[in-house]
Design a protein around this motif. Structure first.
Motif, PDB file in Angstrom:
ATOM      1  N   MET A   1       0.774  -1.573   0.039  1.00 15.74           N
ATOM      2  CA  MET A   1      -0.142   0.146   0.046  1.00 15.74           C
ATOM      3  C   MET A   1       0.837   1.050  -0.180  1.00 15.74           C
ATOM      4  SD  MET A   1      -2.622   0.963   3.608  1.00 15.74           S
ATOM      5  CE  MET A   1      -1.465   1.562   4.056  1.00 15.74           C
ATOM      6  N   ALA A   2       0.681   2.583  -0.774  1.00 16.66           N
ATOM      7  CA  ALA A   2       1.151   3.668  -0.896  1.00 16.66           C
ATOM      8  C   ALA A   2       1.252   3.917   0.520  1.00 16.66           C
ATOM      9  CB  ALA A   2       1.043   3.783  -1.984  1.00 16.66           C
ATOM     10  N   ARG A   3       1.966   4.829   0.772  1.00 19.20           N
ATOM     11  CA  ARG A   3       1.821   6.221   2.165  1.00 19.20           C
ATOM     12  C   ARG A   3       0.728   7.289   1.921  1.00 19.20           C
ATOM     13  NH1 ARG A   3       4.037  10.871   1.038  1.00 19.20           N
ATOM     14  NH2 ARG A   3       6.091  10.965   0.198  1.00 19.20           N
ATOM     15  N   GLY A   4      -0.138   7.918   2.379  1.00 20.99           N
ATOM     16  CA  GLY A   4      -0.981   9.065   2.250  1.00 20.99           C
ATOM     17  C   GLY A   4       0.315  10.010   1.899  1.00 20.99           C
ATOM     18  N   ARG A   5      -0.279  11.344   0.837  1.00 20.89           N
ATOM     19  CA  ARG A   5      -0.238  11.876   0.286  1.00 20.89           C
ATOM     20  C   ARG A   5      -0.460  13.320   1.122  1.00 20.89           C
ATOM     21  NH1 ARG A   5       3.350   8.679  -1.666  1.00 20.89           N
ATOM     22  NH2 ARG A   5       4.675   8.772  -2.919  1.00 20.89           N
ATOM     23  N   PHE A   6       0.132  13.829   1.593  1.00 25.04           N
ATOM     24  CA  PHE A   6       0.777  14.868   2.505  1.00 25.04           C
ATOM     25  C   PHE A   6       0.324  16.149   1.904  1.00 25.04           C
ATOM     26  CE2 PHE A   6       3.134  17.901   5.425  1.00 25.04           C
ATOM     27  CZ  PHE A   6       2.527  19.133   5.603  1.00 25.04           C
ATOM     28  N   ILE A   7      -0.960  17.304   1.519  1.00 26.48           N
ATOM     29  CA  ILE A   7      -1.407  17.972   0.328  1.00 26.48           C
ATOM     30  C   ILE A   7      -1.548  19.206   1.042  1.00 26.48           C
ATOM     31  CG2 ILE A   7      -3.087  19.053  -1.393  1.00 26.48           C
ATOM     32  CD1 ILE A   7      -3.535  15.647  -1.788  1.00 26.48           C
ATOM     33  N   LEU A   8      -0.805  20.305   0.555  1.00 31.28           N
ATOM     34  CA  LEU A   8      -0.254  21.477   2.238  1.00 31.28           C
ATOM     35  C   LEU A   8      -1.338  22.531   1.418  1.00 31.28           C
ATOM     36  CD1 LEU A   8       0.001  23.665   4.056  1.00 31.28           C
ATOM     37  CD2 LEU A   8       2.296  23.632   2.911  1.00 31.28           C
ATOM     38  N   LEU A   9      -1.921  24.038   1.225  1.00 32.30           N
ATOM     39  CA  LEU A   9      -2.773  24.751   1.057  1.00 32.30           C
ATOM     40  C   LEU A   9      -2.141  25.708   2.023  1.00 32.30           C
ATOM     41  CD1 LEU A   9      -5.035  22.757   0.076  1.00 32.30           C
ATOM     42  CD2 LEU A   9      -6.320  24.326  -0.113  1.00 32.30           C
ATOM     43  N   GLU A  10      -1.663  26.527   1.035  1.00 28.88           N
ATOM     44  CA  GLU A  10      -1.313  27.658   2.224  1.00 28.88           C
ATOM     45  C   GLU A  10      -1.851  29.487   1.104  1.00 28.88           C
ATOM     46  OE1 GLU A  10       0.762  28.526   4.410  1.00 28.88           O
ATOM     47  OE2 GLU A  10       2.155  27.509   4.727  1.00 28.88           O
ATOM     48  N   GLY A  11      -1.211  30.723   1.875  1.00 28.85           N
ATOM     49  CA  GLY A  11      -1.528  31.450   1.435  1.00 28.85           C
ATOM     50  C   GLY A  11      -1.959  33.380   2.253  1.00 28.85           C
ATOM     51  N   CYS A  12      -2.028  34.301   1.672  1.00 30.78           N
ATOM     52  CA  CYS A  12      -2.759  34.903   2.502  1.00 30.78           C
ATOM     53  C   CYS A  12      -3.600  34.702   3.495  1.00 30.78           C
ATOM     54  CB  CYS A  12      -2.293  36.274   1.922  1.00 30.78           C
ATOM     55  SG  CYS A  12      -0.390  36.726   1.523  1.00 30.78           S
ATOM     56  N   ASP A  13      -4.219  35.753   4.835  1.00 29.14           N
ATOM     57  CA  ASP A  13      -5.094  35.400   5.233  1.00 29.14           C
ATOM     58  C   ASP A  13      -6.359  36.381   4.283  1.00 29.14           C
ATOM     59  OD1 ASP A  13      -5.008  34.814   7.493  1.00 29.14           O
ATOM     60  OD2 ASP A  13      -3.403  36.841   7.851  1.00 29.14           O
ATOM     61  N   ARG A  14      -7.407  35.283   4.392  1.00 24.35           N
ATOM     62  CA  ARG A  14      -8.714  35.171   2.978  1.00 24.35           C
ATOM     63  C   ARG A  14      -8.595  35.031   1.866  1.00 24.35           C
ATOM     64  NH1 ARG A  14     -11.789  35.688   7.657  1.00 24.35           N
ATOM     65  NH2 ARG A  14     -10.929  36.581   8.982  1.00 24.35           N
ATOM     66  N   ALA A  15      -7.669  34.282   1.700  1.00 26.23           N
ATOM     67  CA  ALA A  15      -7.301  34.066   0.427  1.00 26.23           C
ATOM     68  C   ALA A  15      -8.513  32.341   0.047  1.00 26.23           C
ATOM     69  CB  ALA A  15      -5.775  33.236  -0.263  1.00 26.23           C
ATOM     70  N   GLY A  16      -9.035  31.998   0.698  1.00 24.52           N
ATOM     71  CA  GLY A  16      -9.794  30.129   0.501  1.00 24.52           C
ATOM     72  C   GLY A  16      -9.234  29.740   1.056  1.00 24.52           C
ATOM     73  N   LYS A  17      -8.314  29.370   1.614  1.00 23.30           N
ATOM     74  CA  LYS A  17      -7.805  28.076   2.071  1.00 23.30           C
ATOM     75  C   LYS A  17      -8.611  27.410   2.336  1.00 23.30           C
ATOM     76  CE  LYS A  17      -4.685  30.130   3.982  1.00 23.30           C
ATOM     77  NZ  LYS A  17      -5.151  31.191   3.577  1.00 23.30           N
ATOM     78  N   SER A  18      -9.216  28.113   4.494  1.00 17.01           N
ATOM     79  CA  SER A  18     -10.077  26.805   4.305  1.00 17.01           C
ATOM     80  C   SER A  18     -11.186  26.200   3.829  1.00 17.01           C
ATOM     81  CB  SER A  18     -10.643  27.693   6.092  1.00 17.01           C
ATOM     82  OG  SER A  18      -9.902  28.256   6.455  1.00 17.01           O
ATOM     83  N   THR A  19     -12.057  27.225   3.352  1.00 18.30           N
ATOM     84  CA  THR A  19     -12.592  26.656   2.364  1.00 18.30           C
ATOM     85  C   THR A  19     -12.627  25.747   0.970  1.00 18.30           C
ATOM     86  OG1 THR A  19     -13.880  29.080   2.682  1.00 18.30           O
ATOM     87  CG2 THR A  19     -14.533  27.808   0.922  1.00 18.30           C
ATOM     88  N   GLN A  20     -11.391  26.131   0.201  1.00 14.73           N
ATOM     89  CA  GLN A  20     -10.868  24.454  -0.513  1.00 14.73           C
ATOM     90  C   GLN A  20     -10.321  23.641   0.581  1.00 14.73           C
ATOM     91  OE1 GLN A  20     -10.973  24.725  -3.519  1.00 14.73           O
ATOM     92  NE2 GLN A  20     -12.546  26.684  -3.581  1.00 14.73           N
ATOM     93  N   CYS A  21      -9.855  23.519   1.123  1.00 19.32           N
ATOM     94  CA  CYS A  21      -9.642  22.277   2.250  1.00 19.32           C
ATOM     95  C   CYS A  21     -10.932  21.623   2.431  1.00 19.32           C
ATOM     96  CB  CYS A  21      -8.644  23.103   3.652  1.00 19.32           C
ATOM     97  SG  CYS A  21      -7.207  23.615   3.555  1.00 19.32           S
ATOM     98  N   ALA A  22     -11.984  22.122   2.772  1.00 18.55           N
ATOM     99  CA  ALA A  22     -13.116  21.405   2.977  1.00 18.55           C
ATOM    100  C   ALA A  22     -13.312  20.972   1.866  1.00 18.55           C
ATOM    101  CB  ALA A  22     -14.313  22.242   4.000  1.00 18.55           C
ATOM    102  N   MET A  23     -13.738  21.616   0.588  1.00 17.57           N
ATOM    103  CA  MET A  23     -13.522  20.726  -0.215  1.00 17.57           C
ATOM    104  C   MET A  23     -12.824  19.890  -0.905  1.00 17.57           C
ATOM    105  SD  MET A  23     -15.926  24.818  -2.209  1.00 17.57           S
ATOM    106  CE  MET A  23     -16.028  24.123  -3.790  1.00 17.57           C
ATOM    107  N   LEU A  24     -11.713  20.007  -0.842  1.00 17.87           N
ATOM    108  CA  LEU A  24     -11.082  19.056  -1.485  1.00 17.87           C
ATOM    109  C   LEU A  24     -11.332  17.960  -0.541  1.00 17.87           C
ATOM    110  CD1 LEU A  24      -8.629  18.188  -3.477  1.00 17.87           C
ATOM    111  CD2 LEU A  24      -6.978  19.468  -1.276  1.00 17.87           C
ATOM    112  N   VAL A  25     -11.185  17.860   0.743  1.00 12.26           N
ATOM    113  CA  VAL A  25     -11.219  16.856   2.052  1.00 12.26           C
ATOM    114  C   VAL A  25     -13.088  16.264   1.112  1.00 12.26           C
ATOM    115  CG1 VAL A  25     -11.971  16.132   4.191  1.00 12.26           C
ATOM    116  CG2 VAL A  25      -9.677  17.715   3.487  1.00 12.26           C
TER     117      VAL A  25
END
Ligand code: NYM
Ligand code: MG
Length: 212
Positions: A1-25
């Motif tokens: 079995m392959a190990r899991g992948r570590f996918i990071l979202l970065e950016g300045c404040d209010r760029a939409g990271k949390s929304t995109q993280c939730a949608m990706l998950v």
């Protein structure tokens, strides 16, 4: 079995990271993948509560001290994150060491000094940088509520992020619609996950954050 992948979202404040993280998950789960969300700062731990008090202006701390707390907040999560990845669980992570360095260095701390406490953390397999001009971020709801959400500092942070750009980075224009960004992010993340599954070797964790 392959190990899991570590996918990071970065950016300045209010760029939409949390929304995109939730949608990706949600999208990866729907496709049947084992995936979990991590967020930094993780405000629920004892260290995280100190960070929260600082960010909400309830507590003052020296720049160096808060920098080390942000780093410690990642290290205290490291063993659990490694275990998940080794079990084949993909991690979608909302901010990480790039934020740590960019925000502290923007305040005037030495760049190398800022990187040092995070040296040796697991490095992401894929980092999306959600890039948003500060003038756009300012117009978004909630901007200015926490420490650091000031135009001049955010400009510096954005500039530093661009300087820190690693080889695993994918730039995303955060002025795009939520759905358009999601589609780009999901497609790239799926390619990365599938590429990993096709590898003959499951792959070791990349434990060399900020180690050249
Ligand atoms: N931040 C975040 C740092 O200054 N250093 C760090 O290591 C991390 C992970 O915390 N303005 C800053 C960036 C944000 C603030 O993050 C809170 P969020 O994602 O808004 O909860
Ligand atoms: Mg914020």
């Amino acid at each position: 079995m392959a190990r899991g992948r570590f996918i990071l979202l970065e950016g300045c404040d209010r760029a939409g990271k949390s929304t995109q993280c939730a949608m990706l998950v949600a999208a990866l789960k729907e496709k049947g993948y084992a995936v979990e969300l991590c967020k930094f700062p993780e405000r629920t731990t004892t260290i995280g509560q100190m960070i929260n008090a600082y960010l909400t202006n309830a507590k003052e701390l020296d720049d160096q001290a808060i920098h080390l707390l942000f780093s410690a907040n990642r290290w205290e999560a490291m063993q659990a994150m490694k275990n998940k990845l080794r079990e084949g669980v993909h991690l979608v992570v909302d901010r990480y060491a790039y934020s740590g360095v960019a925000f502290s260095a923007a305040k005037g701390l030495d760049l190398t000094w800022c990187k040092n406490p995070d040296r040796g953390l697991v490095r992401p397999d894929l980092t999306f940088f959600l890039d948003l001009p500060t003038s756009e971020a300012e117009k978004r709801g909630g901007f200015g509520e926490e420490r650091y959400e000031k135009r001049e500092l955010q400009e510096k942070v954005r500039h530093l992020f661009h300087e820190l750009k690693g080889k695993e980075w994918v730039m995303v224009d955060a002025r795009s619609s939520v759905q358009a960004m999601h589609e780009t992010i999901l497609k790239t993340a799926l390619d990365k996950i599938q590429e990993a599954q096709n590898e003959a070797q499951s792959g070791e964790l990349l434990e060399d954050m900020f180690i050249e």
